[in-house]
Scaffold this active site. Structure first.
Site, short mmCIF file in Angstrom:
data_model
loop_
_atom_site.label_atom_id
_atom_site.label_comp_id
_atom_site.label_asym_id
_atom_site.label_seq_id
_atom_site.Cartn_x
_atom_site.Cartn_y
_atom_site.Cartn_z
N ALA A 10 5.62 7.56 120.87
CA ALA A 10 6.89 8.03 121.40
C ALA A 10 7.90 8.30 120.29
O ALA A 10 9.03 8.71 120.56
CB ALA A 10 7.48 7.02 122.39
N ILE A 13 7.36 11.27 114.48
CA ILE A 13 6.09 11.86 114.04
C ILE A 13 5.01 11.64 115.09
O ILE A 13 4.23 12.55 115.39
CB ILE A 13 5.67 11.28 112.68
CG1 ILE A 13 6.70 11.68 111.61
CG2 ILE A 13 4.28 11.77 112.29
CD1 ILE A 13 6.45 11.06 110.25
N TYR A 178 9.57 -1.38 101.90
CA TYR A 178 8.83 -0.44 102.75
C TYR A 178 7.59 0.06 102.02
O TYR A 178 6.48 0.09 102.58
CB TYR A 178 9.73 0.73 103.14
CG TYR A 178 9.02 1.87 103.82
CD1 TYR A 178 8.32 1.66 105.01
CD2 TYR A 178 9.04 3.15 103.29
CE1 TYR A 178 7.66 2.71 105.65
CE2 TYR A 178 8.40 4.20 103.91
CZ TYR A 178 7.71 3.97 105.09
OH TYR A 178 7.05 5.00 105.71
#
Length: 351
Positions: A10, A13, A178
């Site tokens: 959802a 990307i 990240y």
């Protein structure tokens, strides 16, 4: 093929991957947690899919979502630099624990095909060279950034370095939380492939932009941040000197790469693992993007602030030659065309 599971289907990307798969007649299932900090009010995936609401860190939700599945596109992740280091546990839980739970579920279910959403951030600073050849640059120093010395220099000779394109064979050198979690996701997937005979295509996305980007969150990409500023009538604020080199790739191209990578996994021998850089193949600067968006929207010209974020890298552009040579992908959306359309395209969370 059978059922395709898209985790995070959802999302920005993931939703594009789902739409692309549906257009090919693929049966698609989505597993998504609908986190508010990621989805900006979105509460459903694209039409035509089977939805399972749940978190990839929940073994029961993952096992249920994997029932009857033939292959997985793993897009679910917490992205961006985040707010500060206090975000680290959430990044590790979502990205690394979530991937481990998914892979364990795939092993139990006998599913052996995985396309993993990775990122160009795993390389850290990009490739550079000086008169003495290729140079690995150390992390940037706060004192240099404070003084406006943004370009890396050769630590031996002191001369300015020339940015080069990074290939998939370059060593990984993650330089923020990240990035570290994306490198670990790749490592976990490689172990899974070796121990179970699975096949993995790890797609190292460059700077993805396009319709449906989340807006006004600390985790949004720079293209969405510029768009949000322009919609408020503000000038886009560009950090450093705006000359940071990037490869801006349209979300439709990223979706096409995922679908081509799924075909690649079907043709490989058990245990195959391969990384693919996913970019447009054209280098632009962050300043180029801000200027193009401002011009296309009729907004104020960008303001270059000289500010910085310590976790950012100076230049990171990679060769996408392997992607185009080994996967059946269409020509990329040209930068000018894509940015012009993106300047007025809807964003997530837009009123």
């Amino acid at each position: 093929m059978g059922v395709l599971l898209v985790t995070g289907g959802a999302g920005f990307i993931g939703g594009a991957v789902v739409r692309g798969a549906l257009a090919l007649g693929t049966e698609v299932r989505v597993l998504d947690s609908f986190r508010a900090d990621v989805h900006a009010g979105v509460t459903s995936p694209p039409e035509g899919v089977e939805l399972r609401t749940g978190d990839v860190t929940d073994p029961e939700a993952v096992a249920a979502a994997l029932a009857g599945v033939d292959a997985v596109c793993h897009q679910a992740a917490k992205v961006g630099l985040g707010v500060d280091f206090a975000d680290a546990p959430d990044y590790v839980r979502t990205n690394d624990l979530g991937t481990a739970v998914l892979l364990a579920g795939m092993a139990a279910a006998g599913i052996d095909r995985l396309v993993l959403a990775s990122s160009m951030v795993v390389y850290g600073e990009g490739a550079y060279a000086s008169s003495r050849g290729p140079v690995a640059v150390p992390p940037r120093r706060i004192e240099d950034l404070e003084a406006g010395r943004f370009e890396p220099i050769d630590p031996v000779t002191g001369e300015a370095l020339e940015p080069r394109l990074v290939t998939e064979d370059a060593p990984l050198d993650p330089r923020n939380v990240y990035a570290a979690t994306k490198a670990q996701q790749e490592a976990l997937a490689a172990v899974w492939a070796r121990e179970t005979g699975g096949r993995v295509a790890a797609l190292r996305y460059h700077n993805v932009y396009g319709p449906g980007m989340p807006r006004d969150t600390p985790y949004a990409g720079v293209a969405a941040l510029f768009r949000s500023q322009l919609e408020r009538g503000e000038a886009p604020t560009v950090l450093e000197d705006g000359r940071q080199r990037r490869d801006f790739v349209h979300v439709d191209d990223v979706a096409a790469a995922n679908l081509a990578a799924l075909d690649w996994t079907r043709a490989q021998q058990p245990g195959a693992v391969r990384a693919f850089n996913v970019g447009s193949g054209t280098v632009h600067t962050i300043g180029d993007l801000a200027t193009a968006l401002a011009a296309a929207s009729g907004g104020p010209a960008p303001v270059v602030t000289g500010g910085y974020r310590l976790g950012d890298v100076r230049h990171i552009t990679a060769s996408s030659a392997r992607l185009r040579a080994e996967l059946d992908v269409p020509p990329p959306v040209p930068f000018e065309q894509g940015v012009r359309a993106f300047a007025t395209a809807p964003l997530r969370g837009a009123p």
